[in-house]
Design a protein around this motif. Sequence first.
Motif, PDB file in Angstrom:
ATOM      1  N   THR A  14       0.650   4.173  -2.867  1.00  0.00           N
ATOM      2  CA  THR A  14       0.414   5.575  -2.513  1.00  0.00           C
ATOM      3  C   THR A  14       1.511   6.467  -3.074  1.00  0.00           C
ATOM      4  O   THR A  14       1.232   7.542  -3.616  1.00  0.00           O
TER       5      THR A  14
ATOM      6  N   THR B 181     -10.696   7.335  -2.762  1.00  0.00           N
ATOM      7  CA  THR B 181      -9.320   6.824  -2.693  1.00  0.00           C
ATOM      8  C   THR B 181      -9.009   5.871  -3.841  1.00  0.00           C
ATOM      9  O   THR B 181      -8.186   4.974  -3.695  1.00  0.00           O
TER      10      THR B 181
ATOM     11  N   GLY C 128      -5.326   4.943  -4.734  1.00  0.00           N
ATOM     12  CA  GLY C 128      -4.536   4.136  -3.823  1.00  0.00           C
ATOM     13  C   GLY C 128      -5.005   2.699  -3.708  1.00  0.00           C
ATOM     14  O   GLY C 128      -4.443   1.925  -2.929  1.00  0.00           O
ATOM     15  N   GLN C 129      -6.018   2.332  -4.484  1.00  0.00           N
ATOM     16  CA  GLN C 129      -6.560   0.973  -4.413  1.00  0.00           C
ATOM     17  C   GLN C 129      -5.620  -0.018  -5.109  1.00  0.00           C
ATOM     18  O   GLN C 129      -4.809   0.346  -5.950  1.00  0.00           O
TER      19      GLN C 129
ATOM     20  N   PRO D 217       0.814  -1.223   0.000  1.00  0.00           N
ATOM     21  CA  PRO D 217       0.000   0.000   0.000  1.00  0.00           C
ATOM     22  C   PRO D 217       0.847   1.273   0.000  1.00  0.00           C
ATOM     23  O   PRO D 217       0.483   2.258  -0.639  1.00  0.00           O
ATOM     24  N   HIS D 218       1.970   1.241   0.703  1.00  0.00           N
ATOM     25  CA  HIS D 218       2.857   2.415   0.728  1.00  0.00           C
ATOM     26  C   HIS D 218       3.414   2.707  -0.665  1.00  0.00           C
ATOM     27  O   HIS D 218       3.471   3.870  -1.091  1.00  0.00           O
TER      28      HIS D 218
ATOM     29  N   PRO E 274      -6.495   6.144   4.071  1.00  0.00           N
ATOM     30  CA  PRO E 274      -6.186   4.755   3.696  1.00  0.00           C
ATOM     31  C   PRO E 274      -7.219   4.202   2.711  1.00  0.00           C
ATOM     32  O   PRO E 274      -8.400   4.520   2.791  1.00  0.00           O
TER      33      PRO E 274
ATOM     34  N   VAL F 255      -9.690   1.873   1.646  1.00  0.00           N
ATOM     35  CA  VAL F 255     -10.558   0.878   2.278  1.00  0.00           C
ATOM     36  C   VAL F 255     -11.750   0.610   1.375  1.00  0.00           C
ATOM     37  O   VAL F 255     -12.173   1.474   0.621  1.00  0.00           O
TER      38      VAL F 255
ATOM     39  N   SER G 158      -5.844  10.562  -1.779  1.00  0.00           N
ATOM     40  CA  SER G 158      -5.452   9.150  -1.823  1.00  0.00           C
ATOM     41  C   SER G 158      -4.291   8.850  -0.889  1.00  0.00           C
ATOM     42  O   SER G 158      -4.195   7.749  -0.352  1.00  0.00           O
TER      43      SER G 158
END
Length: 191
Positions: free
Chosen positions: A42, A154, A157-158, A38-39, A142, A144, A138
């Motif tokens: 992003t 977001t 960022g998915q 995830p980092h 987080p 979600v 994003s």
Amino acid sequence: MTAVALFLRSREVPAGVLCAIPAMAAVAWFGAGPAGSPHAVTAAALALALGIAVLGHGLGGPDSTLDATAAIRWAPRRALHLAAIFVVAAVVVTAVTTVPVAVVLRDAAGFTGFAALAAALFGRRLAWTLPVVTGCVSAGIPAVPEPFALHLLTWAGQSADSRTALTTAAVFAVTGAAGYVTHGPGRSSPR
């Protein structure tokens, strides 16, 4: 070749490329982590948002009235310019990050559409607004799956398997590109 060079210079594309490429590479590289983390996703989204925001400044000339009155076909040039922004951003971030290529392509398309939409609505000087705001949202929230509204906000960022993120990016890409290619940058008074 002279017409292409004049077009690029009038839109300050060389300076934008010289700023955008190192900025995208640095942000994506500093945020690179394990593949698909995830980092890393992003960081790649932020890199794309930053680079496309810088390159989006060239989506119009310094005088929007002159662009509107020129006796040339702008639609093919605008479409090619958007495609070039998409390709440059996607290639740079893909070369540096560990994020799957599908995520980079999805985010690059969505952010390019956002820059085109902002240029069409607000003019070239504010073409950076929508990509930067979306990239910051994003990065700050987080990714979600629930609630659905937050999932939509977001999208950048998915993960790669998110159909909602892909659909959202495609809608923004098509809407922004269609608005910009057909209508051009928003009218603003030159300084």
